[in-house]
Design a protein around this motif. Structure first.
Motif, PDB file in Angstrom:
ATOM      1  N   LEU A  99       0.684  -0.954  -0.199  1.00 52.57           N
ATOM      2  CA  LEU A  99       0.128  -0.062   0.053  1.00 52.57           C
ATOM      3  C   LEU A  99       0.882   0.905  -0.214  1.00 52.57           C
ATOM      4  O   LEU A  99       2.272   1.288   0.592  1.00 52.57           O
ATOM      5  CB  LEU A  99      -0.837   0.270   0.936  1.00 52.57           C
ATOM      6  CG  LEU A  99      -2.052  -1.072   1.213  1.00 52.57           C
ATOM      7  CD1 LEU A  99      -2.444  -1.743   2.199  1.00 52.57           C
ATOM      8  CD2 LEU A  99      -3.338  -1.206   0.243  1.00 52.57           C
ATOM      9  N   LEU A 100       0.684   1.919  -0.771  1.00 57.77           N
ATOM     10  CA  LEU A 100       0.917   3.267  -1.067  1.00 57.77           C
ATOM     11  C   LEU A 100       0.272   4.149  -0.698  1.00 57.77           C
ATOM     12  O   LEU A 100      -1.002   4.791  -1.023  1.00 57.77           O
ATOM     13  CB  LEU A 100       1.206   3.465  -2.108  1.00 57.77           C
ATOM     14  CG  LEU A 100       2.891   2.939  -2.149  1.00 57.77           C
ATOM     15  CD1 LEU A 100       3.242   3.335  -4.127  1.00 57.77           C
ATOM     16  CD2 LEU A 100       4.123   3.047  -2.138  1.00 57.77           C
ATOM     17  N   PHE A 101      -0.023   5.198   0.130  1.00 63.52           N
ATOM     18  CA  PHE A 101      -0.497   6.228   0.400  1.00 63.52           C
ATOM     19  C   PHE A 101      -1.455   7.161  -0.925  1.00 63.52           C
ATOM     20  O   PHE A 101       0.394   7.584  -1.160  1.00 63.52           O
ATOM     21  CB  PHE A 101       0.002   7.960   1.327  1.00 63.52           C
ATOM     22  CG  PHE A 101      -0.622   7.103   2.484  1.00 63.52           C
ATOM     23  CD1 PHE A 101      -1.565   6.971   3.230  1.00 63.52           C
ATOM     24  CD2 PHE A 101       0.521   6.965   3.892  1.00 63.52           C
ATOM     25  CE1 PHE A 101      -2.358   6.229   4.586  1.00 63.52           C
ATOM     26  CE2 PHE A 101       0.293   6.201   5.163  1.00 63.52           C
ATOM     27  CZ  PHE A 101      -0.778   6.425   5.672  1.00 63.52           C
ATOM     28  N   ASP A 102      -2.238   7.426  -1.731  1.00 67.44           N
ATOM     29  CA  ASP A 102      -2.640   8.018  -2.546  1.00 67.44           C
ATOM     30  C   ASP A 102      -2.944   9.852  -1.860  1.00 67.44           C
ATOM     31  O   ASP A 102      -4.447   9.933  -1.746  1.00 67.44           O
ATOM     32  CB  ASP A 102      -3.703   7.752  -3.031  1.00 67.44           C
ATOM     33  CG  ASP A 102      -4.142   8.796  -4.451  1.00 67.44           C
ATOM     34  OD1 ASP A 102      -3.027   9.633  -5.029  1.00 67.44           O
ATOM     35  OD2 ASP A 102      -5.296   8.172  -5.425  1.00 67.44           O
ATOM     36  N   GLY A 139       2.969  12.008   2.031  1.00 66.54           N
ATOM     37  CA  GLY A 139       2.188  11.127   1.443  1.00 66.54           C
ATOM     38  C   GLY A 139       2.799  12.275   0.167  1.00 66.54           C
ATOM     39  O   GLY A 139       3.968  11.713  -0.694  1.00 66.54           O
ATOM     40  N   GLY A 140       1.604  11.776  -1.143  1.00 67.29           N
ATOM     41  CA  GLY A 140       2.052  11.356  -2.182  1.00 67.29           C
ATOM     42  C   GLY A 140       1.097  11.373  -3.285  1.00 67.29           C
ATOM     43  O   GLY A 140      -0.323  10.645  -2.782  1.00 67.29           O
ATOM     44  N   MET A 193      -7.546   6.792   0.539  1.00 74.85           N
ATOM     45  CA  MET A 193      -6.232   7.269   0.244  1.00 74.85           C
ATOM     46  C   MET A 193      -5.154   6.627  -0.004  1.00 74.85           C
ATOM     47  O   MET A 193      -3.993   6.920   0.491  1.00 74.85           O
ATOM     48  CB  MET A 193      -5.936   7.780   2.129  1.00 74.85           C
ATOM     49  CG  MET A 193      -6.788   8.725   2.616  1.00 74.85           C
ATOM     50  SD  MET A 193      -6.501   9.028   4.940  1.00 74.85           S
ATOM     51  CE  MET A 193      -5.109   9.715   4.232  1.00 74.85           C
ATOM     52  N   GLU A 194      -5.080   5.146   0.109  1.00 80.69           N
ATOM     53  CA  GLU A 194      -4.646   4.419  -0.122  1.00 80.69           C
ATOM     54  C   GLU A 194      -4.654   4.001  -1.881  1.00 80.69           C
ATOM     55  O   GLU A 194      -6.036   3.555  -2.509  1.00 80.69           O
ATOM     56  CB  GLU A 194      -4.606   3.312   1.280  1.00 80.69           C
ATOM     57  CG  GLU A 194      -4.600   3.016   2.092  1.00 80.69           C
ATOM     58  CD  GLU A 194      -4.145   2.427   2.711  1.00 80.69           C
ATOM     59  OE1 GLU A 194      -3.240   2.016   3.657  1.00 80.69           O
ATOM     60  OE2 GLU A 194      -5.519   1.525   2.824  1.00 80.69           O
TER      61      GLU A 194
END
Length: 195
Positions: free
Chosen positions: A138-141, A152-153, A184-185
């Protein structure tokens, strides 16, 4: 911005670990439940208390490794899972590893490192994976903090780091995030390119 060993150790000592869900992340649980090869060599970098490592280990995945720059969370894993091998709880800086894995799990590590290390992160992930190895997680969006973690990013930014090293097999909005991370992910499954 000093994200040193001391910075992270202090977070655990003062229990300022807001990223810690206290349980396995639902998207990762769903992914793990689909895995059938119990011999996979798996790394969870910046793993913290790593309920993910505990879940995998209890499901019979015995080649699960956790690396963290802070000693406290590794001790916490050992306290919860007494038979977790000490040699697979690595007290070190992820960027200094010299090991290879079939699968690396991303869970709040990428957002915790200084953003100027993101390109290095992508190249190290490529280096640490065996042929056809996968980086999944998972990466934060979301736009988060600029002066302290979590950073974030967005998808477009992330592509610049990962495209040179990986085939971006799955790179999509996460539909089953933990309640406070809804919308958010991004769920990612990147496959190592043979470069």
């Amino acid at each position: 911005m000093n994200l040193s060993k001391g910075f992270w150790e202090n977070k655990y000592k003062t229990n300022k670990i807001g990223w810690d869900l206290g349980e396995i992340s639902p998207p990762l649980k769903s992914y793990f439940d689909q895995l059938t090869n119990k011999n996979l060599k798996i790394l969870i970098p910046g793993g913290g208390n790593s309920y993910e490592a505990e879940y995998l280990f209890k499901k019979g995945f015995k080649n699960v490794y956790v690396v963290d720059i802070s000693k406290q969370p590794l001790e916490n894993i050992k306290n919860r899972v007494a038979n977790f091998p000490d040699s697979q709880l690595i007290f070190a800086d992820f960027f200094d590893l010299d090991l290879k894995f079939d699968l690396i799990i991303e869970q709040t590590f990428f957002c915790a490192i200084n953003p100027n290390l993101r390109e290095k992160y992508a190249s190290k992930m490529h280096k640490y994976l065996n042929k056809n190895g996968k980086l999944v997680g998972l990466l934060f969006d979301a736009k988060l903090n600029e002066d302290h973690p979590p950073f974030g990013g967005n998808k477009e930014e992330y592509k610049t780091y990962f495209k040179p090293y990986f085939s971006l097999e799955i790179f999509t909005e996460c539909y089953n995030s933990y309640p406070n991370r809804q919308e958010m992910e991004l769920f990612v499954k990147f496959v190592k390119k043979g470069i």
